[in-house]
Design a protein around this motif. Structure first.
Motif, short mmCIF file in Angstrom:
data_model
loop_
_atom_site.label_atom_id
_atom_site.label_comp_id
_atom_site.label_asym_id
_atom_site.label_seq_id
_atom_site.Cartn_x
_atom_site.Cartn_y
_atom_site.Cartn_z
N GLU A 50 7.07 -4.50 -4.40
CA GLU A 50 8.61 -4.53 -3.41
C GLU A 50 9.16 -5.77 -2.93
O GLU A 50 10.12 -6.06 -2.93
CB GLU A 50 8.26 -3.48 -2.49
N ARG A 51 7.91 -6.37 -2.26
CA ARG A 51 8.34 -8.01 -1.81
C ARG A 51 8.90 -8.82 -3.15
O ARG A 51 9.98 -9.59 -2.73
CB ARG A 51 7.32 -8.55 -1.10
N SER A 72 -6.51 -3.90 2.87
CA SER A 72 -6.22 -2.64 3.58
C SER A 72 -6.71 -2.40 4.87
O SER A 72 -6.10 -1.40 5.44
CB SER A 72 -6.61 -1.66 2.18
N LYS A 81 1.80 -2.22 -4.97
CA LYS A 81 2.85 -1.38 -4.68
C LYS A 81 3.69 -2.24 -3.58
O LYS A 81 4.99 -2.34 -3.77
CB LYS A 81 2.55 -0.12 -4.32
N GLU A 82 2.94 -2.71 -2.82
CA GLU A 82 3.60 -3.40 -1.58
C GLU A 82 4.05 -4.77 -1.95
O GLU A 82 5.06 -5.42 -1.75
CB GLU A 82 2.39 -3.78 -0.36
N ASP A 127 4.11 -14.44 -2.82
CA ASP A 127 3.89 -13.07 -3.13
C ASP A 127 3.00 -12.96 -4.37
O ASP A 127 3.46 -12.85 -5.72
CB ASP A 127 5.21 -12.18 -3.16
N ARG A 133 -2.48 -0.02 -4.31
CA ARG A 133 -1.58 0.07 -2.85
C ARG A 133 -1.21 -1.37 -2.65
O ARG A 133 -0.04 -1.52 -2.24
CB ARG A 133 -2.64 0.64 -1.76
N TYR A 134 -2.02 -2.24 -2.99
CA TYR A 134 -1.63 -3.72 -2.69
C TYR A 134 -0.46 -3.99 -3.76
O TYR A 134 0.49 -4.72 -3.32
CB TYR A 134 -2.80 -4.52 -2.77
#
Length: 357
Positions: free
Chosen positions: A237-238, A284, A233-234, A302, A230-231
């Motif tokens: 994207e950044r 999360s 994926k975020e 990032d 999940r991390y």
């Protein structure tokens, strides 16, 4: 409890016995054991926990700055002929000790340690020094990204006397933070005819562009964990929306070429994965996490996190992995979901003063 586990717990407790002494309960073997047992919830059994404890003992034994270590380092600084010439007693009267830190109390606390040293060695107090400054002294615990030192010094620089030298002194610095802050500070200092010198006890290499030596936590590529994925994926994207070239997100499999921090590649891989897994879970939890909050420590970029290993008797930086310091069992959800090894005090912003002692 195995003898090896008990030995490691006791050793770590002894090393960090003065961590935030007088502010929190002493870190004892039971506290450390309670912290490390949490990793079982993330798939790390007793054998893995012993490896985690072993690596932490190794790191703390080499790099933890106790109060006694801090006093010894400051004594060496204040009697150094490299800084003050052949007659430090005469030169130090013309040294102004800056208290210009705009966030946190580390500079104030370190100057308080300097006071009895100056009295013992020279019969001087801080206020006896620097009325007509030839040199300036800026102390701080550690240089991480370099932003704190740069902002402090940039705001103060117009007050500096021309033709003087500013010494920036740390228990440790990180090479990327040094590169950035030195470039920024030296550029500004040229306008005021001020010479700049950096000093440190420890140096940590942390260039992700050239990680042949890398002295921070930085995990190998992994997938398959709910919170890590999940991390990722975020963060992916950044990173894709970023206009600048970025280094690898994960540590390259063949790096670093030399390693002075960890006992073995296998042990390094395990503790980094454990801290990444727990850190991704922690990230999360907040409803609106700070943009700098990363699994392996706060970082402007990032990334997986800054990954700092450096801790002093005063505090732990938020640049260290979240698994080491995040959480508070006495607070409400989500802080009560993780029990920290090193409870952290949060730095506060101070009103600017630019005063020197």
């Amino acid at each position: 409890m195995t003898n090896q586990r008990q030995t490691l717990l006791q050793s770590i407790a002894t090393i960090v016995a003065d961590y935030r002494q007088g502010e929190i309960a002493a870190i004892d073997p039971n506290h450390i054991d309670r912290w490390v047992r949490q990793f079982s919830e993330f798939g790390f059994d007793d054998e893995a926990q012993i490896i985690i404890l072993g690596e932490m003992e190794r790191i703390l034994k080499s790099y933890y700055i106790s109060r006694i270590c801090a006093q010894s380092f400051l004594t060496n600084v204040l009697t150094s002929q490299k800084l003050f010439g052949d007659n430090p007693a005469a030169t130090i009267r013309n040294a102004q000790f800056l208290q210009i830190q705009r966030k946190g109390n580390s500079q104030h606390d370190l100057l308080a340690l300097c006071e009895p040293i100056l009295q013992s060695k020279y019969g001087l107090s801080l206020r006896d020094c620097g009325s007509s400054p030839a040199i300036y002294i800026y102390f701080d615990d550690c240089l991480y990204s370099g932003n704190t030192a740069w902002r402090d010094v940039n705001a103060w620089m117009p007050n500096a006397a021309k033709g003087t030298t500013l010494h920036l002194i740390f228990f440790a610095f990180h090479t990327e933070g040094l590169r950035y802050s030195r470039r920024q500070i030296e550029s500004e200092a040229q306008k005021y005819d001020v010479n700049i010198k950096f000093w440190r006890l420890h140096k940590f290499h942390n260039s992700r562009w050239n990680p042949s030596q890398f002295d921070c936590f930085w995990a190998l590529q992994t997938s398959g964990d709910e919170f890590i994925d999940r991390y990722l994926k975020e963060i992916d994207e950044r990173r894709q929306n970023s206009n600048r070239s970025l280094p690898d997100l994960f540590r390259p499999a063949n790096m670093p070429k030399q390693d002075k921090i960890f006992s073995s590649a296998v042990a390094r891989n395990l503790i980094e994965y454990a801290f990444l897994k727990v850190g991704a879970y922690i990230v999360s939890l907040p409803r609106n996490p700070n943009a700098s909050m990363k699994p392996l420590g706060y970082d402007y970029f990032d990334s997986l996190g800054f990954g700092a290993i450096f801790i002093t008797y005063r505090n732990i930086a938020n640049n260290c992995p979240l698994a080491l310091w995040w959480g508070d069992p006495h607070k409400a959800y989500p802080l009560n979901t993780w029990y920290p090894l090193f409870p952290r005090t949060v730095n506060t912003t101070q009103a600017p003063g630019w005063e020197g002692f």
